[in-house]
Structures are given as C-alpha cells and as structure tokens.
Write an enzyme that holds these catalytic residues in place. Structure first.
Site, PDB file in Angstrom:
ATOM      1  N   HIS A  73     -34.993 -52.599  40.930  1.00 15.32           N
ATOM      2  CA  HIS A  73     -34.007 -51.877  41.728  1.00 15.32           C
ATOM      3  C   HIS A  73     -34.501 -51.691  43.161  1.00 15.32           C
ATOM      4  O   HIS A  73     -35.660 -51.368  43.376  1.00 15.32           O
ATOM      5  CB  HIS A  73     -33.773 -50.474  41.152  1.00 15.32           C
ATOM      6  CG  HIS A  73     -32.947 -50.446  39.916  1.00 15.32           C
ATOM      7  ND1 HIS A  73     -33.404 -50.894  38.697  1.00 15.32           N
ATOM      8  CD2 HIS A  73     -31.673 -50.007  39.700  1.00 15.32           C
ATOM      9  CE1 HIS A  73     -32.447 -50.725  37.784  1.00 15.32           C
ATOM     10  NE2 HIS A  73     -31.386 -50.194  38.366  1.00 15.32           N
TER      11      HIS A  73
ATOM     12  N   ASN B 115     -43.591 -52.667  39.819  1.00 14.39           N
ATOM     13  CA  ASN B 115     -42.308 -51.994  39.570  1.00 14.39           C
ATOM     14  C   ASN B 115     -42.473 -50.778  38.659  1.00 14.39           C
ATOM     15  O   ASN B 115     -41.865 -49.733  38.900  1.00 14.39           O
ATOM     16  CB  ASN B 115     -41.314 -52.980  38.953  1.00 14.39           C
ATOM     17  CG  ASN B 115     -39.982 -52.345  38.609  1.00 14.39           C
ATOM     18  OD1 ASN B 115     -39.458 -51.547  39.380  1.00 14.39           O
ATOM     19  ND2 ASN B 115     -39.442 -52.676  37.441  1.00 14.39           N
TER      20      ASN B 115
END
Ligand SMILES: [Mg+2]
Ligand SMILES: [Mg+2]
Lengths: 269, 269
Positions: free
Chosen positions: A103, A135
């Site tokens: 994201h 991440n």
C-alpha cells in the site's frame, strides 16, 4: 505550394505538425483518482502509483471497535477498472512474484469507513514491495510514525510513491535497473519509496500557519529496525529531481524541519 | 469533529486529501513545445523527449541551395530554457558520455527555414544515441526512408521517441536497465527508439482519406546495414504499452499497412 524562405523575414511554415493530433493526442496521460482518504496519480508506463496524497487527523485514524467497524478482513485487492486495460496493473502480475502488494496509502490510515479502507486496496494505490524486513517491518513502522504525528499535529498530509534510482556500477557508470513482474512483464519493482510528510496545526501552537515538513527515501529492501529514521531524511528537491514532478511548489507559508520539531524515530512494538 | 461511520448509509469523510493541492499539484507535468516542423513532449524524469511529432511534405523537405539557404552548420545544440532547471537536460550531460546527441525530429526534415532547423537542436528534441552504427548509420537510413515516402504520399507524419524496454535475464526475471549520463547522473540512455509513420494523400489516389501506417522499434545499438527494416516493424499497440501513452486513439479513417503499400527498406548510399 511554393516556399518563401529566402525573401522576407517571416518565412512560410509549410507543415502543420500539430494537425497530427486529429488522430489522437498522446499525452502524457495520468490517471487521477479521488478517494475518501487519498488522491492517487497513476504511472501508465510502470503500472504503479506515481504519487499518493493522504490526509489524516487525530480523529480520522481512531480505531472503531465493535460490530460494523471497518476491518481490513473485508477488503480485497482489486484492479482499477478506470485505467485502460493495456496500462492496468493486474492481480496476476503480483501472483508468485515474490513481492508484497505494498500500500502507498496504508489501510490503517483509512479506518473511518469500510469504503475508505476498501479504496486503499485498488492496485492504483499499490506497488511491489519487499515483504519481510520492509513492507511488514520498517516501512510499516514509518507508517506508524506518520500516524503518531497526529498526537502533536491536528492535520497531517503524507505523499507516498515509488522511485527508480540510478546506482553507480563498478565500471563508473550510473544505471537505473529494476525488475518488472508479470508475464508478459507489466509492473515495475521500484528501487526505493519516498514519503513526504507535511504537518499542520501543531497542538502547541494551533493558530500558526507554519508547517513542518520532512521527506524520507527508503530502499525497497530489508532494513534493520535499528537503522535511524533520520538516516533516510532527504530534501524534497531530491525527490522532485528523481520523480520529475514538483511537490510543494505553491507553498507560501513558513516550512520548518519536522525532525527538529519532533522526534523522528520508529517504534518497534 | 465526531465521526458518523456506523449510522446512516453515507458515512462522514473526516479528511480532505485534495486540500493538499493548495501547496502545489505534483502533476505529471509534461513540457509541450510547438515548433515549426515538430511538436515535442518532454519527459521530466528521464530528461529526454517522450515523443516528437513531425510533419513533412514533398515541398517541405526540398533542399534550398545557394546564399541564405538553411544550413545545419549555423545550428547549435542548446538547452531548453522552458524546462525548469532541475528537470532540464544539459549540454554537459552529453559531454564525453560516449553517446551522440540524437535528434528525434532530424535536422534534415526541417530545411525550409533556418529557424525550423535550429529548433531541432533543442535538447528537448534530443536523446543519447549510439553514434557509429546507429545514429550515423542505420537510424539515419530510417530517417531517409521516411523522407523518401514523400515521393509516394503528399503528407507524412512521423512520431519518434525513446523506449526503456525490459529484457529477460539468465535468472528468468525481466529487468529494465539503462545508463544515466551526466555527473550527477541526469539523462537516461534509452534502450530502444521507435518511429510511427503515418502517410496521407497517396499520389496514386490523392482523394482517399485512408492512411498508411507502420511502426518500428530499433535497439539503441549498432545495427548492420544488411538488417531488413521490416524486421523492426512492431504493432503501434506494443509501443503504447511500453511508453504508457496512446497514439492514434482518435483515428477513424481506414488504416493500411504501409509496408504492404510501399517497399519498407533502407537505401545505403
Ligand atoms: Mg504495507
Ligand atoms: Mg541523428
């Protein structure tokens, strides 16, 4: 049609290159999407976001509990049908690529409604990120740092995006080199990611129009949690040179260095 | 501000990400320049043209001889001051890089006025090209092929630009990899170049609205003169996927394959 190029000071122009646009104007086109929590701009060549702008406040990031509360378990990654098919990032591109669907605007910044959270799962908000060590670790801690800023600021904007940076090779030459995932290859794997954080309305001085700004560039790679966040601080200008786009170019208010106003560091829980 | 996320069907949106644009809208910005013989669109990230559209006709490419005739010896390469300094290709970037300053719209297509020719020397019309075996040889022959089309067509548009294509590596992964010249590194070296040629008004059938189209993708590398030009022919669609921009997307007239209408081959003099 005879040409008058020797006589007179305004020679005739015998061609009309702009007439080509009757067959279509090539662009560059960029796909802008206005979502509840963010605005994204898509890069049709690399099939990644170019940049994503978010807004968070002390209220907007509050976790709602109980029945009907937004929950990421109800959200699914999805292709963005607004992007023409030939330029679209596909779910299949990520499958077995070895990279996380990372994201740009994090789901945890959009807990105020299920719709807001769902929107963060559009692939136009996603880029390939190293999973373990990035991440799921250091990058997530940086996202948490941004959210914690709402304890000291009433309004925080965050601009996030990928970078494709040159590296110096043993032969002395600089090269940009990045993997492209998918078969046929479709989605570029960024070498780095940036975040530009702009904080308004300090709790200590709510009436001021001064803003506090810090920008960070992190490699898309395993980063030990011991690494100081400030070691990634970068001038906004460097990110502009690397992306080819200008951020904060209309800013008129006083800019302070965020990392002199607050402690720029991650918290590992 | 309290949040109303559980009651009612239109939950409040407590943030305004679009308000960030009061500090500047990042883009993507592209620098369009309307010149006499061409229109160029500049890529601020790679500091190269993104695409250049030209128009040539049987009259426009005629060589003028004698005193006052346009001559490339009067033209000098120059930086384009219209591009913000931080995104500008610089003459110094090319110096001792080992690459030619390769015209996208060639100077020889703009002989109808000295101004038209001079404009082809803006670095916004230039990208790094391999000199011997490419810019000075095969690529120049391709440019000559385009000019020769004006014997058979009354109007020819040519779209030219760089590509940065992925390559399959021994590990089975695809990577885009390209050098960046300048110190600090500034101008990307394209892996390939494309030309899309659209020919109107065939001499044999001047009243038709049909157009003849062919597209070529050539590696930025030494190419033996024996290589068939048709071996580089590529669907326009493939160039669109690689550049992220759409060409001919508004075309409504009948498209014929140019290489079935004429002999697509180079002539080495
Ligand atoms: Mg993440
Ligand atoms: Mg040339």
């Amino acid at each position: 049609a005879s040409l008058d190029v020797f006589n007179g000071s305004t020679p005739a122009v015998p061609v009309k290159p702009g007439e080509f646009f009757k067959y279509g104007f090539p662009g560059a086109a960029h796909d802008i999407a206005y979502r509840q929590e963010f605005v994204s701009c898509y890069d049709r060549e690399r099939r990644n976001p170019m940049w994503v702008v978010e807004h968070i406040t002390p209220d907007s990031i509050k976790s709602n509990k109980g029945e009907g509360a937004p929950d990421r378990k109800f959200s699914n990654f999805k292709e963005d049908q607004e992007v023409p098919l030939k330029f679209r990032a596909r779910l299949a591109d990520y499958f077995r690529s070895g990279y996380d669907r990372g994201h740009q605007a994090p789901a945890a910044d959009a807990k105020f409604s299920q719709k807001a959270m769902d929107e963060t799962f559009f692939l136009t908000n996603i880029a390939p990120q190293v999973g373990d060590g990035f991440n799921r670790d250091y990058w997530a801690h940086l996202e948490d740092f941004c959210r914690r800023l709402t304890k000291q600021y009433g309004s925080v904007y965050i601009v996030t995006g990928p970078l494709y940076l040159p590296k110096k090779y043993p032969d002395g030459k600089y090269r940009v080199s990045y993997e492209v995932i998918g078969n046929p290859p479709n989605v570029a794997v960024p070498t780095h990611f940036f975040k530009i954080v702009l904080a308004e309305k300090p709790v200590k001085n709510p009436g001021t129009s001064d803003v506090a700004v810090a920008a960070f560039v992190l490699p898309n790679d395993v980063i030990p949690n011991e690494t100081k966040l400030t070691s990634f601080q970068t001038p906004v200008d460097a990110i502009e040179r690397s992306t080819g786009v200008e951020f904060l170019n209309k800013i008129t208010v006083k800019q302070k260095d965020l990392c002199r106003e607050v402690d720029c560091s991650i918290v590992v829980r």
